[in-house]
Design an enzyme around this catalytic site. Structure first.
Site, PDB file in Angstrom:
ATOM      1  N   ASP A  15      10.050  13.123  -2.437  1.00  0.00           N
ATOM      2  CA  ASP A  15       9.684  13.678  -1.137  1.00  0.00           C
ATOM      3  C   ASP A  15       9.973  12.659  -0.039  1.00  0.00           C
ATOM      4  O   ASP A  15       9.874  11.449  -0.267  1.00  0.00           O
ATOM      5  CB  ASP A  15       8.192  14.060  -1.159  1.00  0.00           C
ATOM      6  CG  ASP A  15       7.847  15.046  -0.056  1.00  0.00           C
ATOM      7  OD1 ASP A  15       8.764  15.493   0.661  1.00  0.00           O
ATOM      8  OD2 ASP A  15       6.651  15.354   0.094  1.00  0.00           O
ATOM      9  N   ARG A  19      12.223  12.947   6.512  1.00  0.00           N
ATOM     10  CA  ARG A  19      11.587  11.956   7.402  1.00  0.00           C
ATOM     11  C   ARG A  19      12.351  10.632   7.404  1.00  0.00           C
ATOM     12  O   ARG A  19      12.457   9.960   8.418  1.00  0.00           O
ATOM     13  CB  ARG A  19      10.125  11.727   6.981  1.00  0.00           C
ATOM     14  CG  ARG A  19       9.189  12.768   7.572  1.00  0.00           C
ATOM     15  CD  ARG A  19       7.876  12.783   6.860  1.00  0.00           C
ATOM     16  NE  ARG A  19       7.987  13.439   5.557  1.00  0.00           N
ATOM     17  CZ  ARG A  19       7.071  13.378   4.610  1.00  0.00           C
ATOM     18  NH1 ARG A  19       5.974  12.682   4.794  1.00  0.00           N
ATOM     19  NH2 ARG A  19       7.241  14.011   3.475  1.00  0.00           N
ATOM     20  N   HIS A  32      19.060  13.745   2.411  1.00  0.00           N
ATOM     21  CA  HIS A  32      19.262  14.329   1.072  1.00  0.00           C
ATOM     22  C   HIS A  32      20.397  13.613   0.324  1.00  0.00           C
ATOM     23  O   HIS A  32      20.342  13.448  -0.887  1.00  0.00           O
ATOM     24  CB  HIS A  32      19.548  15.829   1.173  1.00  0.00           C
ATOM     25  CG  HIS A  32      18.394  16.624   1.713  1.00  0.00           C
ATOM     26  ND1 HIS A  32      17.090  16.372   1.338  1.00  0.00           N
ATOM     27  CD2 HIS A  32      18.335  17.653   2.599  1.00  0.00           C
ATOM     28  CE1 HIS A  32      16.291  17.216   1.966  1.00  0.00           C
ATOM     29  NE2 HIS A  32      17.011  18.001   2.745  1.00  0.00           N
ATOM     30  N   TRP A  64      13.712  27.614  -1.178  1.00  0.00           N
ATOM     31  CA  TRP A  64      14.652  28.620  -0.638  1.00  0.00           C
ATOM     32  C   TRP A  64      14.252  29.040   0.763  1.00  0.00           C
ATOM     33  O   TRP A  64      15.050  29.603   1.505  1.00  0.00           O
ATOM     34  CB  TRP A  64      14.686  29.863  -1.541  1.00  0.00           C
ATOM     35  CG  TRP A  64      15.225  29.607  -2.910  1.00  0.00           C
ATOM     36  CD1 TRP A  64      14.501  29.540  -4.064  1.00  0.00           C
ATOM     37  CD2 TRP A  64      16.592  29.386  -3.294  1.00  0.00           C
ATOM     38  NE1 TRP A  64      15.328  29.291  -5.136  1.00  0.00           N
ATOM     39  CE2 TRP A  64      16.616  29.195  -4.688  1.00  0.00           C
ATOM     40  CE3 TRP A  64      17.797  29.330  -2.585  1.00  0.00           C
ATOM     41  CZ2 TRP A  64      17.788  28.953  -5.401  1.00  0.00           C
ATOM     42  CZ3 TRP A  64      18.970  29.097  -3.286  1.00  0.00           C
ATOM     43  CH2 TRP A  64      18.969  28.906  -4.677  1.00  0.00           C
ATOM     44  N   ARG A  66      13.580  27.209   3.230  1.00  0.00           N
ATOM     45  CA  ARG A  66      14.075  26.291   4.273  1.00  0.00           C
ATOM     46  C   ARG A  66      15.252  26.948   5.010  1.00  0.00           C
ATOM     47  O   ARG A  66      15.861  27.888   4.496  1.00  0.00           O
ATOM     48  CB  ARG A  66      14.534  24.980   3.628  1.00  0.00           C
ATOM     49  CG  ARG A  66      13.371  24.223   3.042  1.00  0.00           C
ATOM     50  CD  ARG A  66      13.781  22.843   2.606  1.00  0.00           C
ATOM     51  NE  ARG A  66      12.633  22.145   2.053  1.00  0.00           N
ATOM     52  CZ  ARG A  66      12.541  20.831   1.948  1.00  0.00           C
ATOM     53  NH1 ARG A  66      13.522  20.060   2.351  1.00  0.00           N
ATOM     54  NH2 ARG A  66      11.465  20.267   1.440  1.00  0.00           N
ATOM     55  N   LEU A 126      18.263   7.790 -22.076  1.00  0.00           N
ATOM     56  CA  LEU A 126      17.219   8.458 -21.288  1.00  0.00           C
ATOM     57  C   LEU A 126      17.308   9.991 -21.392  1.00  0.00           C
ATOM     58  O   LEU A 126      18.389  10.564 -21.307  1.00  0.00           O
ATOM     59  CB  LEU A 126      17.376   8.056 -19.811  1.00  0.00           C
ATOM     60  CG  LEU A 126      16.351   8.649 -18.835  1.00  0.00           C
ATOM     61  CD1 LEU A 126      14.993   7.970 -18.985  1.00  0.00           C
ATOM     62  CD2 LEU A 126      16.825   8.525 -17.381  1.00  0.00           C
ATOM     63  N   ARG A 183       4.391  10.713  -6.699  1.00  0.00           N
ATOM     64  CA  ARG A 183       4.863  11.484  -5.535  1.00  0.00           C
ATOM     65  C   ARG A 183       5.078  10.519  -4.382  1.00  0.00           C
ATOM     66  O   ARG A 183       4.176   9.763  -4.016  1.00  0.00           O
ATOM     67  CB  ARG A 183       3.879  12.577  -5.118  1.00  0.00           C
ATOM     68  CG  ARG A 183       4.437  13.372  -3.936  1.00  0.00           C
ATOM     69  CD  ARG A 183       3.705  14.645  -3.639  1.00  0.00           C
ATOM     70  NE  ARG A 183       4.471  15.398  -2.644  1.00  0.00           N
ATOM     71  CZ  ARG A 183       4.460  16.697  -2.481  1.00  0.00           C
ATOM     72  NH1 ARG A 183       3.705  17.440  -3.258  1.00  0.00           N
ATOM     73  NH2 ARG A 183       5.182  17.291  -1.541  1.00  0.00           N
ATOM     74  N   SER A 191       2.251  20.685  -5.393  1.00  0.00           N
ATOM     75  CA  SER A 191       3.346  21.600  -5.030  1.00  0.00           C
ATOM     76  C   SER A 191       3.923  22.365  -6.219  1.00  0.00           C
ATOM     77  O   SER A 191       5.139  22.488  -6.342  1.00  0.00           O
ATOM     78  CB  SER A 191       4.459  20.836  -4.311  1.00  0.00           C
ATOM     79  OG  SER A 191       3.955  20.206  -3.158  1.00  0.00           O
TER      80      SER A 191
END
Ligand code: FPP
Length: 235
Positions: A15, A19, A32, A64, A66, A126, A183, A191
Site C-alpha cells: 500500500d 502517496r 505503481h 476495479w 478505481r 521461494l 501492511r 481490506s
C-alpha cells in the site's frame, strides 16, 4: 541468546504507491511502476532471509472501482510483470501461483498466468503467490460452492464438512497459513485479504510506503515478529 525465528510464510499488503508518487509530484501510475519493481527486490530479500512463502496483494476485487485509466495502467503493468516473471522465476528458482478469481481477469492475462504457473511449478526456491482479482470473502464463497457441489452429488454430507476441507478448496490449498502479515503505508485495515488464512497470524503495520519498503524494512518486520510470543493453541 534465543535463536532468531524466520517466519515461514509472510503475506504483504502493498500500500502507498499513490502517496509515494504524490510526494514526488508525479502521477500515481509512477508509484505503481516503482511498486511493482519493488516486488522483485522483496522476493529476493525474503528468500535470502530464509522465508519460504511470500504472498502479495497486487489487485483486489475492490480495485476495479478505481478510475478506468488507473485500472488500465495497473493491468498493463501486471501484464508486463507476469511476462518478465517467466524469466525471473527461472533465474531465481521461484514457484509462482496466482490466487484470486482468475476468470474475472482479461483472457490474455489468464493465458500468461497459466503459462507462468505451469513453467515455474517445478522450481524449488521461494513460493511466491500473487493475489490478483482477489477478495477473501469471494475466495471463501467460491470454496463453499465447491463443497456444496460435492454435497449435491452426494459425495459429502453437510455434517462431515471440516475446517481442513474448506482450507483445501481455497486458492491457497497446500500453502501453510501466514506467520506474519505486513501492511505498509500506515493503514490499519485487512481490506478483505486472506481473511480465513490470517486467523492466527501476527500483524505488523508500518508507515513506510510500499516503494520504500526495502530489505532493511523487511528485517524490522521480522524483528518485530521475534519479539512476539507465539502461543500455539493459545489465544
Ligand atoms: C497500492 O498502492 C497499489 C495497488 C494495490 C495497486 C497495484 C499494485 C501494484 C502495481 C504493485 C505490483 C504488484 C506486482 C505483483 C507486480 P495505492 O495505489 O493503494 O496507494 P495509495 O494508498 O497511496 O493511494
Amino acid at each position: 541468546m534465543e535463536e532468531r525465528k524466520i517466519p515461514q510464510h509472510v503475506a504483504i499488503i502493498l500500500d502507498g504507491n499513490g502517496r509515494w508518487a504524490k510526494k514526488r509530484m508525479m502521477p500515481r501510475t509512477y508509484g505503481h511502476v516503482q511498486g511493482s519493481k519493488n516486488v522483485e527486490s522483496i522476493c529476493k530479500a525474503a528468500y535470502d532471509m530464509g522465508i519460504s512463502y511470500l504472498t502479495v496483494y497486487a489487485f483486489s476485487t475492490e480495485n476495479w472501482k478505481r478510475p478506468k485509466s488507473e485500472v488500465d495502467t495497473i493491468m498493463q503493468l501486471l501484464n508486463s510483470y507476469l511476462k518478465d516473471c517467466l524469466e525471473t522465476s527461472k533465474k531465481n528458482n521461484m514457484q509462482v501461483r496466482v490466487i484470486g478469481d482468475k476468470t474475472g481477469l482479461p483472457e490474455e492475462m489468464q493465458k500468461k498466468i497459466a503459462e507462468l504457473e505451469e513453467k515455474s511449478a517445478g522450481n524449488t526456491g521461494l513460493h511466491f503467490q500473487v493475489a490478483l482479482n482477489y477478495g477473501g470473502r469471494d475466495e471463501i464463497v467460491r470454496a463453499v460452492k465447491k463443497l456444496a457441489e460435492k454435497v449435491k452429488k452426494e459425495e459429502l454430507q453437510p455434517d462431515e464438512i471440516t475446517e481442513e476441507m474448506l482450507s483445501g478448496e481455497l486458492d491457497t490449498k497446500g500453502i501453510p497459513d501466514p506467520d506474519l502479515m505486513i501492511r505498509t503505508s500506515g493503514e490499519l485495515r485487512l481490506s478483505n485479504y486472506l481473511i480465513w488464512q490470517l486467523a492466527y497470524t501476527e500483524f505488523y503495520f508500518t508507515d513506510v510506503l510500499w516503494p520504500d519498503f526495502d530489505a532493511k524494512e523487511l528485517e524490522k518486520a521480522v524483528d518485530y515478529y521475534n519479539g512476539r510470543d507465539r502461543r500455539f493453541g493459545g489465544i
